[in-house]
Design a protein around this motif. Structure first.
Motif, PDB file in Angstrom:
ATOM      1  N   TRP A 158       0.689  -1.175  -0.110  1.00 32.36           N
ATOM      2  CA  TRP A 158      -0.227   0.124   0.253  1.00 32.36           C
ATOM      3  C   TRP A 158       0.837   1.152   0.443  1.00 32.36           C
ATOM      4  O   TRP A 158       0.714   2.436  -0.494  1.00 32.36           O
ATOM      5  CB  TRP A 158      -0.969   0.160   1.370  1.00 32.36           C
ATOM      6  N   ARG A 159       2.058   1.368   0.316  1.00 31.36           N
ATOM      7  CA  ARG A 159       2.828   2.294   0.838  1.00 31.36           C
ATOM      8  C   ARG A 159       3.205   2.467  -0.893  1.00 31.36           C
ATOM      9  O   ARG A 159       3.457   4.064  -0.849  1.00 31.36           O
ATOM     10  CB  ARG A 159       3.779   2.082   1.874  1.00 31.36           C
ATOM     11  N   LEU A 202       0.495   4.488  -3.118  1.00 31.06           N
ATOM     12  CA  LEU A 202      -0.597   4.937  -2.073  1.00 31.06           C
ATOM     13  C   LEU A 202       0.625   6.112  -2.510  1.00 31.06           C
ATOM     14  O   LEU A 202       0.511   7.489  -2.809  1.00 31.06           O
ATOM     15  CB  LEU A 202      -0.808   5.293  -0.941  1.00 31.06           C
ATOM     16  N   SER A 203       1.514   5.933  -2.283  1.00 37.20           N
ATOM     17  CA  SER A 203       2.967   6.609  -2.720  1.00 37.20           C
ATOM     18  C   SER A 203       2.783   7.408  -3.952  1.00 37.20           C
ATOM     19  O   SER A 203       3.266   9.000  -4.548  1.00 37.20           O
ATOM     20  CB  SER A 203       4.507   6.335  -2.301  1.00 37.20           C
ATOM     21  N   CYS A 224       1.744  11.408  -5.268  1.00 37.51           N
ATOM     22  CA  CYS A 224       2.560  11.900  -6.148  1.00 37.51           C
ATOM     23  C   CYS A 224       2.080  11.935  -7.824  1.00 37.51           C
ATOM     24  O   CYS A 224       2.644  13.726  -7.755  1.00 37.51           O
ATOM     25  CB  CYS A 224       4.674  11.441  -6.743  1.00 37.51           C
ATOM     26  N   THR A 229       7.838   9.889  -7.722  1.00 40.64           N
ATOM     27  CA  THR A 229       6.711   9.131  -8.720  1.00 40.64           C
ATOM     28  C   THR A 229       7.160   8.260  -9.629  1.00 40.64           C
ATOM     29  O   THR A 229       6.934   7.104 -10.060  1.00 40.64           O
ATOM     30  CB  THR A 229       6.420  10.495  -9.792  1.00 40.64           C
ATOM     31  N   SER A 249       8.921   4.601  -7.384  1.00 37.38           N
ATOM     32  CA  SER A 249       7.453   4.256  -6.966  1.00 37.38           C
ATOM     33  C   SER A 249       6.957   3.298  -7.779  1.00 37.38           C
ATOM     34  O   SER A 249       6.279   2.242  -7.993  1.00 37.38           O
ATOM     35  CB  SER A 249       5.981   5.377  -6.390  1.00 37.38           C
ATOM     36  N   GLY A 280       1.030   6.298   1.833  1.00 34.28           N
ATOM     37  CA  GLY A 280       1.408   7.023   1.114  1.00 34.28           C
ATOM     38  C   GLY A 280       2.168   8.520   1.400  1.00 34.28           C
ATOM     39  O   GLY A 280       3.286   9.375   1.005  1.00 34.28           O
ATOM     40  N   THR A 339       4.877   8.107   3.387  1.00 32.66           N
ATOM     41  CA  THR A 339       6.466   7.630   3.008  1.00 32.66           C
ATOM     42  C   THR A 339       6.651   9.168   2.235  1.00 32.66           C
ATOM     43  O   THR A 339       7.994   9.459   2.054  1.00 32.66           O
ATOM     44  CB  THR A 339       5.813   6.667   2.431  1.00 32.66           C
ATOM     45  N   ALA A 340       5.646   9.757   1.379  1.00 27.39           N
ATOM     46  CA  ALA A 340       6.192  10.995   1.038  1.00 27.39           C
ATOM     47  C   ALA A 340       6.903  12.280   1.245  1.00 27.39           C
ATOM     48  O   ALA A 340       7.746  12.921   1.049  1.00 27.39           O
ATOM     49  CB  ALA A 340       4.696  11.140  -0.479  1.00 27.39           C
TER      50      ALA A 340
END
Length: 310
Positions: free
Chosen positions: A45-46, A49-50, A54, A186, A189, A227, A230-231
């Motif tokens: 999911w990380r 969703l990142s 992005c 971006t 990911s 996400g 993380t971002a």
């Protein structure tokens, strides 16, 4: 006298970088809130969703034009793909460590990461380092040996984290300003989407299955913010490093492992027998030597840069 614009830029840089390291420091607590979601599902999911986050950022900041320039350069795309694999390894190992009651060991990985970066500079970039830096490397190596021999446990989580993030930083330095922070994350990911999809499919076949949406709306919202969690620190870090020099970054970055260590010991009550304390204390001595070297180098740099009074 330092110009006000320069002072304001440096202050903003410290604020951005400090915020990034503070957020990284509390990430273990955030990921523990996601239980019963396991590390493999969290990372999947990380990644997904990142990428979504992005894409939204690129749209809001009108960053599609520079992003398109990067897409036309195969060499840069290759570097971002390699960076993506390394950050995936880092994320996955970090989640495994955090959700298996090994937060203290994850902190060790980030404590010794600056020394790993120096080693990569020596052996990959052929940089020359100072005597105190060699001393710090030797002391850090002793710390790892003590943990392995005295504590009887190979710190694979710590070493995997420092190796993956160290090489990731090396690649980001290689890429340089050719890829901005949002475009870079971006693409990193994007390359990981197939891995994330496969992981979710595998998780779905296990008895526990996919947890997204199956543990109440609060859990679903927290997992959906993986996400953003993380971002945002990565983007703050990029903003900070553009405004302050690496010496200051070198000082600030110890916020994260200190916070993670305190979380592991004081909040999660992870075991710290004398043998493990010995290894960590030796590692902290290595860091102390490393920081002293940074301070001495910074002082010399200021002395050289200061114009002579006539």
């Amino acid at each position: 006298m330092i110009p006000e614009t320069t002072r304001a830029t440096q202050t903003a840089g410290v604020a951005y970088a400090g915020a990034a390291y503070l957020l990284w420091g509390v990430l273990p607590l955030y990921f523990l809130l996601l239980v019963p979601t396991g590390p493999w599902e969290v990372v999947a999911w990380r990644v997904l969703l990142s990428f979504v986050f992005c894409i939204l950022l690129l749209t809001v900041t009108r960053g599609w034009a520079p992003f398109g320039v990067i897409l036309r350069q195969p060499k840069l795309l290759g570097w971002t793909a390699l960076a993506g694999v390394l950050i995936y390894i880092n994320w996955q190992v970090f989640l495994i460590g955090t959700l298996s009651d090994n937060v203290v060991e994850t902190s060790l990985g980030y404590f010794i990461n600056p020394i790993t970066t120096v080693l990569l500079g020596v052996f990959v970039l052929k940089e020359r380092i100072r005597r105190l830096q060699w001393a710090a490397i030797a002391i850090a190596a002793i710390a790892v040996v003590v943990i392995i021999v005295a504590y009887g446990d190979f710190p694979w989580i710590a070493l995997s984290l420092t190796a993956s993030f160290g090489v990731y930083g090396l690649i980001k330095k290689k890429i340089g300003p050719a890829v901005d922070a949002v475009s870079g994350l971006t693409l990193e990911s994007f390359w990981l989407i197939p891995i994330a999809v496969v992981q979710l499919i595998v998780v779905a076949t296990t008895p526990a299955g996919i947890t997204m949406g199956g543990n109440g709306w609060v859990h679903a919202v927290l997992l959906a913010f993986a996400g953003v969690a993380t971002a945002v620190p990565l983007l703050l870090f990029a903003a900070g490093t553009r405004r302050i020099n690496l010496t200051v970054i070198g000082m600030i970055q110890f916020i994260t492992p200190v916070m993670q260590f305190l979380i592991g010991v004081a909040i999660l009550h992870e075991p710290m027998p004398p043998e493990r304390w010995a290894g960590f204390i030796i590692a902290w001595i290595a860091i102390g030597v490393f920081v002293v070297d940074l301070l001495i180098a910074a002082r010399r740099g200021r002395r050289i840069a200061q114009p002579e009074l006539v």
